[in-house]
Design a protein around this motif. Structure first.
Motif, PDB file in Angstrom:
ATOM      1  N   ARG A   1       0.821  -1.205   0.000  1.00 33.20           N
ATOM      2  CA  ARG A   1       0.000   0.000   0.000  1.00 33.20           C
ATOM      3  C   ARG A   1       0.856   1.256   0.000  1.00 33.20           C
ATOM      4  N   TRP A   2       1.905   1.243   0.821  1.00 39.28           N
ATOM      5  CA  TRP A   2       2.771   2.421   0.881  1.00 39.28           C
ATOM      6  C   TRP A   2       3.592   2.585  -0.386  1.00 39.28           C
ATOM      7  N   LEU A   3       3.979   1.473  -0.985  1.00 40.24           N
ATOM      8  CA  LEU A   3       4.689   1.557  -2.253  1.00 40.24           C
ATOM      9  C   LEU A   3       3.804   2.221  -3.297  1.00 40.24           C
ATOM     10  N   LEU A   4       2.535   1.799  -3.350  1.00 39.90           N
ATOM     11  CA  LEU A   4       1.624   2.378  -4.330  1.00 39.90           C
ATOM     12  C   LEU A   4       1.394   3.852  -4.046  1.00 39.90           C
ATOM     13  N   PHE A   5       1.185   4.204  -2.784  1.00 37.99           N
ATOM     14  CA  PHE A   5       0.964   5.608  -2.429  1.00 37.99           C
ATOM     15  C   PHE A   5       2.153   6.466  -2.829  1.00 37.99           C
ATOM     16  N   GLY A   6       3.347   5.954  -2.557  1.00 41.47           N
ATOM     17  CA  GLY A   6       4.550   6.701  -2.944  1.00 41.47           C
ATOM     18  C   GLY A   6       4.646   6.859  -4.448  1.00 41.47           C
ATOM     19  N   LEU A   7       4.322   5.794  -5.178  1.00 43.94           N
ATOM     20  CA  LEU A   7       4.373   5.876  -6.638  1.00 43.94           C
ATOM     21  C   LEU A   7       3.363   6.884  -7.162  1.00 43.94           C
ATOM     22  N   LEU A   8       2.177   6.886  -6.570  1.00 43.57           N
ATOM     23  CA  LEU A   8       1.162   7.840  -7.010  1.00 43.57           C
ATOM     24  C   LEU A   8       1.614   9.274  -6.801  1.00 43.57           C
TER      25      LEU A   8
ATOM     26  N   LEU B   1      -5.454  19.199   1.225  1.00 40.72           N
ATOM     27  CA  LEU B   1      -4.603  18.174   0.648  1.00 40.72           C
ATOM     28  C   LEU B   1      -3.804  17.441   1.732  1.00 40.72           C
ATOM     29  N   GLN B   2      -3.244  18.207   2.675  1.00 43.92           N
ATOM     30  CA  GLN B   2      -2.492  17.591   3.764  1.00 43.92           C
ATOM     31  C   GLN B   2      -3.394  16.690   4.609  1.00 43.92           C
ATOM     32  N   LEU B   3      -4.629  17.145   4.816  1.00 46.77           N
ATOM     33  CA  LEU B   3      -5.570  16.340   5.599  1.00 46.77           C
ATOM     34  C   LEU B   3      -5.922  15.049   4.858  1.00 46.77           C
ATOM     35  N   ALA B   4      -6.110  15.158   3.541  1.00 45.48           N
ATOM     36  CA  ALA B   4      -6.400  13.968   2.742  1.00 45.48           C
ATOM     37  C   ALA B   4      -5.253  12.961   2.817  1.00 45.48           C
ATOM     38  N   ASN B   5      -4.035  13.481   2.686  1.00 45.43           N
ATOM     39  CA  ASN B   5      -2.866  12.589   2.775  1.00 45.43           C
ATOM     40  C   ASN B   5      -2.773  11.936   4.147  1.00 45.43           C
ATOM     41  N   GLN B   6      -3.115  12.701   5.198  1.00 46.33           N
ATOM     42  CA  GLN B   6      -3.082  12.147   6.550  1.00 46.33           C
ATOM     43  C   GLN B   6      -4.123  11.044   6.717  1.00 46.33           C
TER      44      GLN B   6
ATOM     45  N   ASN C   1      -3.431   7.055   7.501  1.00 47.99           N
ATOM     46  CA  ASN C   1      -4.096   6.409   8.639  1.00 47.99           C
ATOM     47  C   ASN C   1      -5.115   5.356   8.201  1.00 47.99           C
ATOM     48  N   ARG C   2      -5.164   5.117   6.869  1.00 46.17           N
ATOM     49  CA  ARG C   2      -6.058   4.106   6.296  1.00 46.17           C
ATOM     50  C   ARG C   2      -7.533   4.450   6.482  1.00 46.17           C
ATOM     51  N   ASP C   3      -7.817   5.741   6.652  1.00 46.73           N
ATOM     52  CA  ASP C   3      -9.207   6.199   6.691  1.00 46.73           C
ATOM     53  C   ASP C   3      -9.580   6.606   5.265  1.00 46.73           C
ATOM     54  N   PHE C   4      -9.772   5.581   4.414  1.00 46.87           N
ATOM     55  CA  PHE C   4      -9.901   5.829   2.984  1.00 46.87           C
ATOM     56  C   PHE C   4     -11.219   6.519   2.624  1.00 46.87           C
ATOM     57  N   GLU C   5     -12.247   6.318   3.429  1.00 39.46           N
ATOM     58  CA  GLU C   5     -13.535   6.945   3.126  1.00 39.46           C
ATOM     59  C   GLU C   5     -13.423   8.463   3.179  1.00 39.46           C
ATOM     60  N   LYS C   6     -12.814   8.981   4.226  1.00 36.73           N
ATOM     61  CA  LYS C   6     -12.636  10.437   4.343  1.00 36.73           C
ATOM     62  C   LYS C   6     -11.631  10.951   3.313  1.00 36.73           C
ATOM     63  N   ALA C   7     -10.580  10.161   3.088  1.00 42.34           N
ATOM     64  CA  ALA C   7      -9.576  10.579   2.106  1.00 42.34           C
ATOM     65  C   ALA C   7     -10.195  10.669   0.719  1.00 42.34           C
ATOM     66  N   ALA C   8     -11.085   9.723   0.375  1.00 37.82           N
ATOM     67  CA  ALA C   8     -11.700   9.710  -0.954  1.00 37.82           C
ATOM     68  C   ALA C   8     -12.511  10.972  -1.196  1.00 37.82           C
TER      69      ALA C   8
ATOM     70  N   ASN D   1      -7.709   5.083  -6.025  1.00 35.26           N
ATOM     71  CA  ASN D   1      -7.071   4.088  -5.160  1.00 35.26           C
ATOM     72  C   ASN D   1      -7.818   3.934  -3.842  1.00 35.26           C
ATOM     73  N   CYS D   2      -8.365   5.037  -3.331  1.00 34.75           N
ATOM     74  CA  CYS D   2      -9.177   4.950  -2.108  1.00 34.75           C
ATOM     75  C   CYS D   2     -10.409   4.070  -2.342  1.00 34.75           C
ATOM     76  N   LEU D   3     -11.059   4.244  -3.496  1.00 32.17           N
ATOM     77  CA  LEU D   3     -12.224   3.414  -3.799  1.00 32.17           C
ATOM     78  C   LEU D   3     -11.841   1.940  -3.841  1.00 32.17           C
ATOM     79  N   LEU D   4     -10.678   1.642  -4.399  1.00 32.59           N
ATOM     80  CA  LEU D   4     -10.237   0.247  -4.480  1.00 32.59           C
ATOM     81  C   LEU D   4      -9.919  -0.305  -3.098  1.00 32.59           C
ATOM     82  N   GLU D   5      -9.321   0.511  -2.243  1.00 27.24           N
ATOM     83  CA  GLU D   5      -9.048   0.072  -0.875  1.00 27.24           C
ATOM     84  C   GLU D   5     -10.351  -0.183  -0.114  1.00 27.24           C
TER      85      GLU D   5
END
Length: 627
Positions: free
Chosen positions: A8-15, A36-41, A45-52, A73-77
């Motif tokens: 997951r972190w590899l993919l996030f870094g690549l994105l 943007l910073q909040l979304a990344n946070q 933290n794997r809170d993909f619903e809020k990040a999406a 990627n959030c939708l896929l997670e």
């Protein structure tokens, strides 16, 4: 679970790294950066619903595809596959040839168990990828993020076919590493060097990374075999020879490295810098004989050589090292003194020879008892033209040590204080602070010394901080429960005698402590100090006997790991008891896993078991005949 998190972190870094184009930076600045910073946070933290939700808002405002990719990627997670597929289809109406979207689509299908459909989407990404190197790398990275290593390999192979003027060897090697296809990885790196030898440093760094992942140390053998074959097949690729020398250095096999370096220099010339560098590395890693051979080779080239003076200095330092650390060889002090004098006739007394001058003065004072001569040498060096402030203080540091030898302790305190005042922000300052604290300890001012040591525990120098911590703990652990400091003050006096190389006085003092305070907590320290004294004399069997006392009777005390490691070293290097040494190194790993000696013990244990091979590299190489 851990592997999934890494993916997951590899993919996030690549994105983040691959899909934020330079042209979109102004848009990022204009948008709500806090959002943007909040979304990344949220994503971290794997809170993909809020990040999406936030990534979608950011994408709608900026139109930057990179934020859509994060949203997707959030939708896929979240496994919201229906929404993800709908979004992908919409995007493809305007990003028809975006191969990355097909990778995401394929991944989504694979998550639903629709493997055949997933493969078709992956194949489609290969069909639509634009024919330029950056897009091939981008697509392969997307496959790597989804652990589709075979498709990543196919991307680079496709690029290699379609772009014959581009090289994908480095990228392919990375894929082979993920696939654990190490033979192909090595071949790719060697192919890269054949095309462009300037990639040597890059290849060395990558291979070293692979070695660090090697659990059974087999990769070094595989790589050596591949490299030797290449050298036979392509003898004109000089980078292969440099790579072989580098490999030997990594394994501390300096004799073999030097043999190849000299052979290469005789073949193509221009190897003096590499041989000088090899000599320095060997000298710093106990490869004394190899360092001397390297320096001799440079000296034999004559005074016109760039490294002629450096080689003379380096060789002299190695002879001095042998004199100090190998007493069993019965070194001749007068012969060493003559060697110093002859060396200075060549290199002179110059600012750049200050380090050697300090060694010479120390030898004269502490080993030849020529204190006045040593003092004159130091003071004369301080006055030469071009000497800088740091070099002058380094000389003064040695002069202060000589004052301790002369028992002029307050003069030593004064000199140490002067050096500290002018070196508050460099390593010399902390080194001398430690010496001043030790001097307080020698003088019996234990509380004052401990206060200074406690400050030094925060030193930026790890070595100084560790030494300060060790002595501070030693003082506190041996005085905290006592009503008198007399035993510790006597022990400090014995340490002062040892500093002055007055071994008989030190030994007598330790004997008196043992006799008068036979149940004191210092007993293991007494044995350890005696072992060190005997080691310095070259009486290794008796030294081992005292270390065995510490090992057997004080296994839970502070010195236990120090004594065990030193005992293993003596068994291995001095007493020809390698099998027992291996058992002690193994014991270090199991009984003292937090010890500072663990890494060294592990390496030596593996070498003694034969896991680090020896001498196989000479199979195809021989040093050219000197005749």
């Amino acid at each position: 679970m851990k592997e999934k998190t890494i993916r997951r972190w590899l993919l996030f870094g690549l994105l983040l790294a691959l899909f934020v184009p330079v042209s979109g930076q102004s848009q990022v600045i204009q948008m709500d950066t806090d959002k943007l910073q909040l979304a990344n946070q949220y994503y971290r933290n794997r809170d993909f619903e809020k990040a999406a939700v936030l990534y979608r808002e950011i994408y709608d405002r900026s139109g930057n595809d990179s934020y859509f990719n994060l949203y997707l990627n959030c939708l896929l997670e979240l496994e919201d596959f229906a929404q993800a597929e709908e979004e992908i289809r919409k995007q493809l109406t305007r990003r028809k040839n975006d191969a990355y979207l097909y990778v995401q689509w394929g991944f989504m299908l694979s998550q639903q168990g629709r493997q055949d459909e997933a493969v078709r989407k992956y194949e489609e990404s290969l069909r639509v990828v634009p024919n330029n190197k950056s897009d091939y790398i981008r697509l392969a990275s997307a496959f790597l993020g989804r652990q589709q290593y075979e498709f990543a390999r196919r991307v680079y192979e496709l690029g290699d076919q379609r772009l014959p003027n581009e090289s994908f060897h480095y990228e392919l090697a990375r894929v082979y590493l993920y696939q654990r296809d190490y033979e192909q990885m090595f071949q790719a790196y060697l192919d890269l060097l054949k095309i462009d030898e300037s990639n040597l440093g890059r290849v060395q760094s990558s291979i070293l990374t692979a070695f660090r992942m090697d659990v059974d140390n087999s990769l070094r053998d595989e790589f050596r075999i591949s490299l030797l074959r290449r050298i036979q097949e392509d003898p004109d690729v000089i980078a292969y020879n440099h790579l072989l020398i580098w490999l030997f250095i990594q394994e501390n096999r300096f004799s073999q490295a030097l043999r190849q370096a000299i052979a290469l220099d005789k073949r193509i010339g221009a190897g003096d810098a590499n041989i000088a560098s090899l000599a320095r590395i060997a000298a710093g890693n106990d490869g004394v004989e190899e360092a001397i051979r390297a320096y001799d080779y440079l000296i034999d080239k004559g005074p016109g050589g760039e490294f002629y003076n450096e080689a003379h200095q380096g060789k002299m330092k190695m002879h001095y090292h042998l004199f100090i650390h190998y007493p069993e060889q019965n070194p001749d002090a007068l012969r060493l003194q003559s060697q110093f004098q002859k060396t200075f006739q060549v290199v002179g007394f110059l600012p750049e020879t200050t380090s050697l001058v300090i060694d010479y003065a120390h030898f004269l004072a502490f080993y030849q008892q020529e204190i006045d001569s040593a003092t004159d040498v130091l003071q004369n060096q301080m006055t030469i033209k071009g000497i800088n402030a740091l070099q002058r203080d380094q000389l003064k540091n040695e002069l202060a040590d000589i004052q301790v030898l002369k028992d002029d302790l307050w003069e030593a305190v004064l000199l140490y204080s002067q050096i500290i005042d002018t070196n508050k922000n460099n390593p010399l300052g902390d080194e001398v602070k430690l010496k001043k604290a030790k001097l307080g300890y020698y003088m019996g001012n234990l509380s004052w010394a401990q206060a200074q040591l406690d400050v030094l525990k925060a030193s930026t120098s790890k070595l100084i901080a560790n030494d300060a911590l060790e002595l501070s703990i030693f003082i506190s652990s041996n005085t905290a429960l006592d009503t008198t400091e007399v035993p510790m003050q006597l022990f400090a006096k014995a340490d002062l005698y040892q500093f002055r190389r007055q071994d008989s006085l030190a030994w007598a003092t330790l004997d008196s402590i043992e006799a008068q305070y036979s149940y004191h907590s210092l007993l293991d320290d007494i044995y350890f100090r005696k072992a060190k004294t005997l080691t310095n004399r070259g009486d290794y069997a008796q030294a081992a006997a005292f270390l065995e006392k510490v090992r057997d009777g004080f296994a839970f005390d502070l010195l236990a790991d120090d004594a065990l490691f030193l005992l293993a070293e003596l068994y291995e290097k001095k007493l020809d008891r390698s099998e027992e040494a291996g058992e002690l190194y193994k014991q270090m790993l199991t009984q003292y896993p937090g010890s500072i000696y663990v890494e060294d013990a592990r390496e030596r244990y593996r070498r003694l078991r034969g896991e680090i091979p020896v001498d196989k590299e000479t199979l195809f190489f021989n040093e050219p005949d000197n005749n």
